[in-house]
Scaffold this motif. Structure first.
Motif, PDB file in Angstrom:
ATOM      1  N   MET A 280      -5.079  -2.955 -10.862  1.00  0.00           N
ATOM      2  CA  MET A 280      -4.099  -2.073 -11.520  1.00  0.00           C
ATOM      3  C   MET A 280      -3.700  -2.607 -12.900  1.00  0.00           C
ATOM      4  SD  MET A 280      -1.597  -0.991  -8.335  1.00  0.00           S
ATOM      5  CE  MET A 280      -2.253  -0.301  -6.818  1.00  0.00           C
ATOM      6  N   ASN A 281      -4.660  -3.271 -13.578  1.00  0.00           N
ATOM      7  CA  ASN A 281      -4.451  -3.826 -14.924  1.00  0.00           C
ATOM      8  C   ASN A 281      -3.405  -4.931 -14.936  1.00  0.00           C
ATOM      9  OD1 ASN A 281      -6.311  -1.983 -16.143  1.00  0.00           O
ATOM     10  ND2 ASN A 281      -4.711  -0.418 -16.118  1.00  0.00           N
ATOM     11  N   LEU A 282      -3.249  -5.613 -13.819  1.00  0.00           N
ATOM     12  CA  LEU A 282      -2.258  -6.683 -13.725  1.00  0.00           C
ATOM     13  C   LEU A 282      -2.845  -7.897 -13.017  1.00  0.00           C
ATOM     14  CD1 LEU A 282       0.854  -4.597 -12.586  1.00  0.00           C
ATOM     15  CD2 LEU A 282       0.545  -5.655 -14.826  1.00  0.00           C
ATOM     16  N   GLN A 283      -2.205  -9.061 -13.242  1.00  0.00           N
ATOM     17  CA  GLN A 283      -2.523 -10.252 -12.474  1.00  0.00           C
ATOM     18  C   GLN A 283      -1.931 -10.094 -11.071  1.00  0.00           C
ATOM     19  OE1 GLN A 283      -4.162 -13.297 -13.375  1.00  0.00           O
ATOM     20  NE2 GLN A 283      -4.933 -12.024 -15.054  1.00  0.00           N
ATOM     21  N   VAL A 284      -2.738 -10.403 -10.054  1.00  0.00           N
ATOM     22  CA  VAL A 284      -2.341 -10.162  -8.670  1.00  0.00           C
ATOM     23  C   VAL A 284      -2.504 -11.450  -7.871  1.00  0.00           C
ATOM     24  CG1 VAL A 284      -2.805  -8.834  -6.589  1.00  0.00           C
ATOM     25  CG2 VAL A 284      -3.012  -7.745  -8.820  1.00  0.00           C
ATOM     26  N   LEU A 285      -1.464 -11.776  -7.077  1.00  0.00           N
ATOM     27  CA  LEU A 285      -1.509 -12.951  -6.213  1.00  0.00           C
ATOM     28  C   LEU A 285      -1.298 -12.523  -4.760  1.00  0.00           C
ATOM     29  CD1 LEU A 285      -1.636 -16.067  -5.951  1.00  0.00           C
ATOM     30  CD2 LEU A 285       0.872 -16.053  -6.076  1.00  0.00           C
ATOM     31  N   PRO A 286      -2.312 -12.634  -3.918  1.00  0.00           N
ATOM     32  CA  PRO A 286      -2.130 -12.358  -2.484  1.00  0.00           C
ATOM     33  C   PRO A 286      -1.494 -13.562  -1.780  1.00  0.00           C
ATOM     34  CG  PRO A 286      -4.402 -11.975  -3.211  1.00  0.00           C
ATOM     35  CD  PRO A 286      -3.725 -12.772  -4.271  1.00  0.00           C
ATOM     36  N   THR A 287      -0.667 -13.284  -0.788  1.00  0.00           N
ATOM     37  CA  THR A 287      -0.066 -14.343   0.019  1.00  0.00           C
ATOM     38  C   THR A 287       0.297 -13.774   1.385  1.00  0.00           C
ATOM     39  OG1 THR A 287       1.579 -16.114   0.049  1.00  0.00           O
ATOM     40  CG2 THR A 287       2.313 -13.949  -0.727  1.00  0.00           C
ATOM     41  N   PHE A 288       0.779 -14.661   2.259  1.00  0.00           N
ATOM     42  CA  PHE A 288       1.115 -14.244   3.611  1.00  0.00           C
ATOM     43  C   PHE A 288       2.384 -13.395   3.628  1.00  0.00           C
ATOM     44  CE2 PHE A 288      -1.106 -18.372   4.554  1.00  0.00           C
ATOM     45  CZ  PHE A 288      -2.221 -17.810   5.146  1.00  0.00           C
ATOM     46  N   HIS A 289       2.455 -12.521   4.612  1.00  0.00           N
ATOM     47  CA  HIS A 289       3.668 -11.729   4.827  1.00  0.00           C
ATOM     48  C   HIS A 289       4.701 -12.598   5.546  1.00  0.00           C
ATOM     49  CE1 HIS A 289       6.307  -8.494   6.183  1.00  0.00           C
ATOM     50  NE2 HIS A 289       5.665  -7.681   5.369  1.00  0.00           N
TER      51      HIS A 289
ATOM     52  N   MET B 253       6.685  -7.907  -9.134  1.00  0.00           N
ATOM     53  CA  MET B 253       6.762  -6.804  -8.185  1.00  0.00           C
ATOM     54  C   MET B 253       6.037  -7.214  -6.916  1.00  0.00           C
ATOM     55  SD  MET B 253       5.661  -2.808  -8.655  1.00  0.00           S
ATOM     56  CE  MET B 253       5.937  -1.599  -7.356  1.00  0.00           C
ATOM     57  N   ILE B 254       6.741  -7.174  -5.805  1.00  0.00           N
ATOM     58  CA  ILE B 254       6.184  -7.530  -4.500  1.00  0.00           C
ATOM     59  C   ILE B 254       5.826  -6.254  -3.748  1.00  0.00           C
ATOM     60  CG2 ILE B 254       6.674  -8.600  -2.271  1.00  0.00           C
ATOM     61  CD1 ILE B 254       8.524 -10.540  -3.719  1.00  0.00           C
ATOM     62  N   ILE B 255       4.620  -6.238  -3.191  1.00  0.00           N
ATOM     63  CA  ILE B 255       4.164  -5.094  -2.388  1.00  0.00           C
ATOM     64  C   ILE B 255       3.921  -5.575  -0.967  1.00  0.00           C
ATOM     65  CG2 ILE B 255       2.412  -3.317  -2.078  1.00  0.00           C
ATOM     66  CD1 ILE B 255       1.903  -3.412  -5.066  1.00  0.00           C
ATOM     67  N   GLY B 256       4.727  -5.066  -0.049  1.00  0.00           N
ATOM     68  CA  GLY B 256       4.552  -5.384   1.362  1.00  0.00           C
ATOM     69  C   GLY B 256       3.671  -4.358   2.049  1.00  0.00           C
ATOM     70  N   GLU B 257       3.750  -4.310   3.360  1.00  0.00           N
ATOM     71  CA  GLU B 257       2.834  -3.474   4.129  1.00  0.00           C
ATOM     72  C   GLU B 257       3.458  -2.125   4.498  1.00  0.00           C
ATOM     73  OE1 GLU B 257       0.269  -7.100   6.144  1.00  0.00           O
ATOM     74  OE2 GLU B 257       1.724  -6.052   7.370  1.00  0.00           O
ATOM     75  N   ALA B 258       4.387  -2.145   5.429  1.00  0.00           N
ATOM     76  CA  ALA B 258       5.039  -0.918   5.902  1.00  0.00           C
ATOM     77  C   ALA B 258       6.396  -1.289   6.474  1.00  0.00           C
ATOM     78  CB  ALA B 258       4.187  -0.211   6.945  1.00  0.00           C
ATOM     79  N   PRO B 259       7.331  -0.355   6.504  1.00  0.00           N
ATOM     80  CA  PRO B 259       8.649  -0.666   7.053  1.00  0.00           C
ATOM     81  C   PRO B 259       8.585  -0.976   8.544  1.00  0.00           C
ATOM     82  CG  PRO B 259       8.686   1.376   5.771  1.00  0.00           C
ATOM     83  CD  PRO B 259       7.257   1.016   5.973  1.00  0.00           C
ATOM     84  N   GLY B 260       9.464  -1.885   8.959  1.00  0.00           N
ATOM     85  CA  GLY B 260       9.668  -2.136  10.378  1.00  0.00           C
ATOM     86  C   GLY B 260      10.922  -1.423  10.850  1.00  0.00           C
TER      87      GLY B 260
ATOM     88  N   VAL C 187       2.623  -9.379  -6.469  1.00  0.00           N
ATOM     89  CA  VAL C 187       2.449 -10.264  -5.327  1.00  0.00           C
ATOM     90  C   VAL C 187       2.186  -9.384  -4.107  1.00  0.00           C
ATOM     91  CG1 VAL C 187       3.486 -12.020  -3.862  1.00  0.00           C
ATOM     92  CG2 VAL C 187       3.969 -12.017  -6.316  1.00  0.00           C
ATOM     93  N   LEU C 188       1.019  -9.557  -3.504  1.00  0.00           N
ATOM     94  CA  LEU C 188       0.635  -8.759  -2.340  1.00  0.00           C
ATOM     95  C   LEU C 188       0.905  -9.572  -1.084  1.00  0.00           C
ATOM     96  CD1 LEU C 188      -2.808  -7.365  -3.581  1.00  0.00           C
ATOM     97  CD2 LEU C 188      -0.506  -6.427  -3.938  1.00  0.00           C
ATOM     98  N   MET C 189       1.802  -9.077  -0.238  1.00  0.00           N
ATOM     99  CA  MET C 189       2.171  -9.808   0.960  1.00  0.00           C
ATOM    100  C   MET C 189       1.568  -9.132   2.187  1.00  0.00           C
ATOM    101  SD  MET C 189       6.051 -11.176   0.379  1.00  0.00           S
ATOM    102  CE  MET C 189       6.244 -12.646  -0.648  1.00  0.00           C
ATOM    103  N   GLY C 190       0.567  -9.799   2.777  1.00  0.00           N
ATOM    104  CA  GLY C 190      -0.042  -9.302   3.993  1.00  0.00           C
ATOM    105  C   GLY C 190      -1.383  -8.630   3.772  1.00  0.00           C
ATOM    106  N   LYS C 191      -2.123  -8.464   4.863  1.00  0.00           N
ATOM    107  CA  LYS C 191      -3.481  -7.929   4.778  1.00  0.00           C
ATOM    108  C   LYS C 191      -3.507  -6.446   4.419  1.00  0.00           C
ATOM    109  CE  LYS C 191      -3.926  -6.761   9.692  1.00  0.00           C
ATOM    110  NZ  LYS C 191      -4.730  -6.948  10.930  1.00  0.00           N
ATOM    111  N   ILE C 192      -2.479  -5.683   4.823  1.00  0.00           N
ATOM    112  CA  ILE C 192      -2.475  -4.255   4.539  1.00  0.00           C
ATOM    113  C   ILE C 192      -2.310  -4.005   3.045  1.00  0.00           C
ATOM    114  CG2 ILE C 192      -1.337  -2.059   4.997  1.00  0.00           C
ATOM    115  CD1 ILE C 192      -2.875  -3.283   7.364  1.00  0.00           C
ATOM    116  N   SER C 193      -1.434  -4.747   2.393  1.00  0.00           N
ATOM    117  CA  SER C 193      -1.263  -4.573   0.950  1.00  0.00           C
ATOM    118  C   SER C 193      -2.512  -5.025   0.199  1.00  0.00           C
ATOM    119  CB  SER C 193      -0.036  -5.345   0.460  1.00  0.00           C
ATOM    120  OG  SER C 193      -0.129  -6.711   0.803  1.00  0.00           O
TER     121      SER C 193
END
Length: 258
Positions: free
Chosen positions: A221-230, A113-120, A194-200
């Motif tokens: 959130m009880n899960l393995q989390v990997l931050p990366t660039f947006h 599951m990928i979590i981005g920041e906000a819609p453009g 997968v957290l993409m960007g500083k806001i996420s």
């Protein structure tokens, strides 16, 4: 000897008293002022005056948008119900200026599951996350490690509505939408985030330093989390793509382990 005054004399005396400043008539019965008490009783307050006193308006209790979001999110028993709850949430001002609610894309229940920041602008127009140039780059990045939003990836954003002029979301906006995000993750049931960007990263981890966080697995959130660039950042800074590629390899290795 008669003491009674004739009418003409009485009228003359009355006019003389008016000239002296007399304004009120005493009455027909004489009053012995020496026999009156020293302190006169206080007159009662007129009932009409009490009735017409202004009553201060009662201040309506203030609404806590975060608490309201938490109540609304927890009642959602499915992803469609969560989408409906978010659409009915009126405490976020971003909703008023957005064209569409951008809920999610991809396969619910996917391992990633990928979590981005906000819609453009493009996301707001189509009602889907990660479209336009940033979305095309994301699709190429995922394809490089055998992932596809049409088959095995689920995608959403921290905020479902586009901020004006694509500005960064405000802290209160992130706070009031976080309960919906947490419920979204719980209902989607991924294996990794997968957290993409500083806001996420700020919303999920409480930290924004993406250059320090990226590529390092952590827990949330009880899960393995990997931050990366947006992907939008990579379009502006192409030299960072090599670091993003290293992050994708970390994700690929993690999926092989599970």
């Amino acid at each position: 000897m008669e003491s009674a005054l004739d009418p003409h004399a009485a009228l003359a005396l009355l006019e003389w008293q008016v000239e002296l400043g007399v304004t009120d008539a005493i009455g027909d019965t004489p009053v012995d002022r020496y026999a009156l008490p020293d302190t006169a009783p206080r007159p009662e307050r007129p009932v009409a005056a009490v009735a017409t006193q202004a009553v201060p308006p009662q201040k309506a209790p203030e609404t806590d948008p975060v608490q309201e979001a938490r109540k609304s999110a927890v009642r959602a028993a499915s992803l469609p119900a969560l989408r409906e709850a978010m659409a009915g949430f009126d405490h976020c001002e971003l909703k008023k200026g957005a064209r569409n609610l951008v809920f999610a894309d991809g396969i619910p229940g996917a391992r990633v599951m990928i979590i981005g920041e906000a819609p453009g602008r493009e996301e707001d127009r189509e009602g889907r996350p990660f479209v336009g140039r940033a979305g095309q780059l994301l699709d190429r990045m995922l394809a490089a490690i055998g992932l596809d939003r049409e088959q095995n990836v689920y995608i959403t954003n921290v905020l479902p509505w586009r901020p004006p002029q694509n500005r960064d979301p405000l802290p209160i906006e992130i706070a009031m939408m976080k309960p919906f995000l947490e419920r979204h993750v719980a209902l989607a049931q991924p294996q990794v985030l997968v957290l993409m960007g500083k806001i996420s990263c700020d919303a999920v981890l409480g930290r924004q330093s993406i250059t320090r966080l990226r590529g390092q697995w952590t827990q949330a959130m009880n899960l393995q989390v990997l931050p990366t660039f947006h992907p939008a950042y990579l379009l502006r800074q192409p030299h960072m793509k090599r670091l993003a590629w290293a992050d994708l390899l970390e994700l690929k290795a993690k999926l092989r382990e599970q």
